[in-house]
Write a protein that holds these residues in place. Structure first.
Motif, PDB file in Angstrom:
ATOM      1  N   THR A   1      34.082  26.882  20.112  1.00 14.77           N
ATOM      2  CA  THR A   1      33.396  26.066  18.805  1.00 14.77           C
ATOM      3  C   THR A   1      34.145  26.770  17.817  1.00 14.77           C
ATOM      4  O   THR A   1      34.574  28.106  17.722  1.00 14.77           O
ATOM      5  N   GLN A   2      34.137  26.352  16.667  1.00 14.87           N
ATOM      6  CA  GLN A   2      34.421  26.865  15.392  1.00 14.87           C
ATOM      7  C   GLN A   2      33.928  28.136  14.998  1.00 14.87           C
ATOM      8  O   GLN A   2      34.508  28.984  14.717  1.00 14.87           O
ATOM      9  N   GLN A   3      32.556  28.176  15.169  1.00 16.62           N
ATOM     10  CA  GLN A   3      31.880  29.603  14.993  1.00 16.62           C
ATOM     11  C   GLN A   3      32.225  30.571  15.967  1.00 16.62           C
ATOM     12  O   GLN A   3      32.516  31.776  15.699  1.00 16.62           O
ATOM     13  N   THR A   4      32.531  30.277  17.091  1.00 15.39           N
ATOM     14  CA  THR A   4      32.927  31.261  18.086  1.00 15.39           C
ATOM     15  C   THR A   4      34.384  32.023  17.671  1.00 15.39           C
ATOM     16  O   THR A   4      34.857  32.866  17.726  1.00 15.39           O
ATOM     17  N   SER A   5      35.346  30.859  17.296  1.00 15.45           N
ATOM     18  CA  SER A   5      36.511  31.483  17.023  1.00 15.45           C
ATOM     19  C   SER A   5      36.561  32.141  15.732  1.00 15.45           C
ATOM     20  O   SER A   5      37.177  33.231  15.538  1.00 15.45           O
ATOM     21  N   GLU A   6      35.675  31.846  14.770  1.00 10.65           N
ATOM     22  CA  GLU A   6      35.658  32.527  13.709  1.00 10.65           C
ATOM     23  C   GLU A   6      35.069  33.997  13.899  1.00 10.65           C
ATOM     24  O   GLU A   6      35.603  34.992  13.402  1.00 10.65           O
ATOM     25  N   GLU A   7      33.898  34.247  14.739  1.00 13.22           N
ATOM     26  CA  GLU A   7      33.678  35.290  15.045  1.00 13.22           C
ATOM     27  C   GLU A   7      34.405  36.247  15.989  1.00 13.22           C
ATOM     28  O   GLU A   7      34.605  37.409  15.533  1.00 13.22           O
ATOM     29  N   SER A   8      35.238  35.549  16.845  1.00 12.55           N
ATOM     30  CA  SER A   8      36.171  36.318  17.407  1.00 12.55           C
ATOM     31  C   SER A   8      37.523  36.928  16.423  1.00 12.55           C
ATOM     32  O   SER A   8      37.791  38.050  16.431  1.00 12.55           O
ATOM     33  N   GLU A   9      37.799  36.247  15.384  1.00  7.60           N
ATOM     34  CA  GLU A   9      38.683  36.673  14.365  1.00  7.60           C
ATOM     35  C   GLU A   9      38.177  37.726  13.608  1.00  7.60           C
ATOM     36  O   GLU A   9      38.913  38.710  13.317  1.00  7.60           O
TER      37      GLU A   9
END
Length: 102
Positions: free
Chosen positions: A64-72
């Protein structure tokens, strides 16, 4: 893949996923139909809830977008920590070098 797509198309159209319907969909798409492959597909789908399988595939697929942002953000934090550790090591090495002078 065409066979699986035919089954998914039938499912999404609320049609029965059976040999006759799959073969009909494939024939209408100008695909040469192999009845044994249709039977194999139907055998593999026996007892499978297609809707549930699709939901699991979607949920477990792309992040998800949120997961991607958290990973970044985590990656940035890790890089900052590594930079701080490297700076501390360089300071310690410089202090040791100065200590040897005296």
């Amino acid at each position: 893949m065409e066979y699986v797509y035919a089954a998914l198309l039938l499912h999404s159209a609320d049609k029965e996923v059976n040999q006759e319907n799959i073969e009909s969909v494939l024939e209408s798409a100008d695909v040469e139909v192999d009845s044994s492959r249709v039977k194999s597909l139907l055998s593999a789908l026996d007892g499978v809830d297609i809707e549930e399988a699709m939901n699991k595939a979607v949920a477990g697929g792309a992040p998800t977008q949120q997961t991607s942002e958290e990973s970044e953000e985590e990656t940035q934090e890790e890089q900052e920590e590594e930079s701080e550790e490297e700076a501390e090591e360089e300071d310690e090495e410089a202090e040791e070098g100065l200590g040897e002078l005296f």
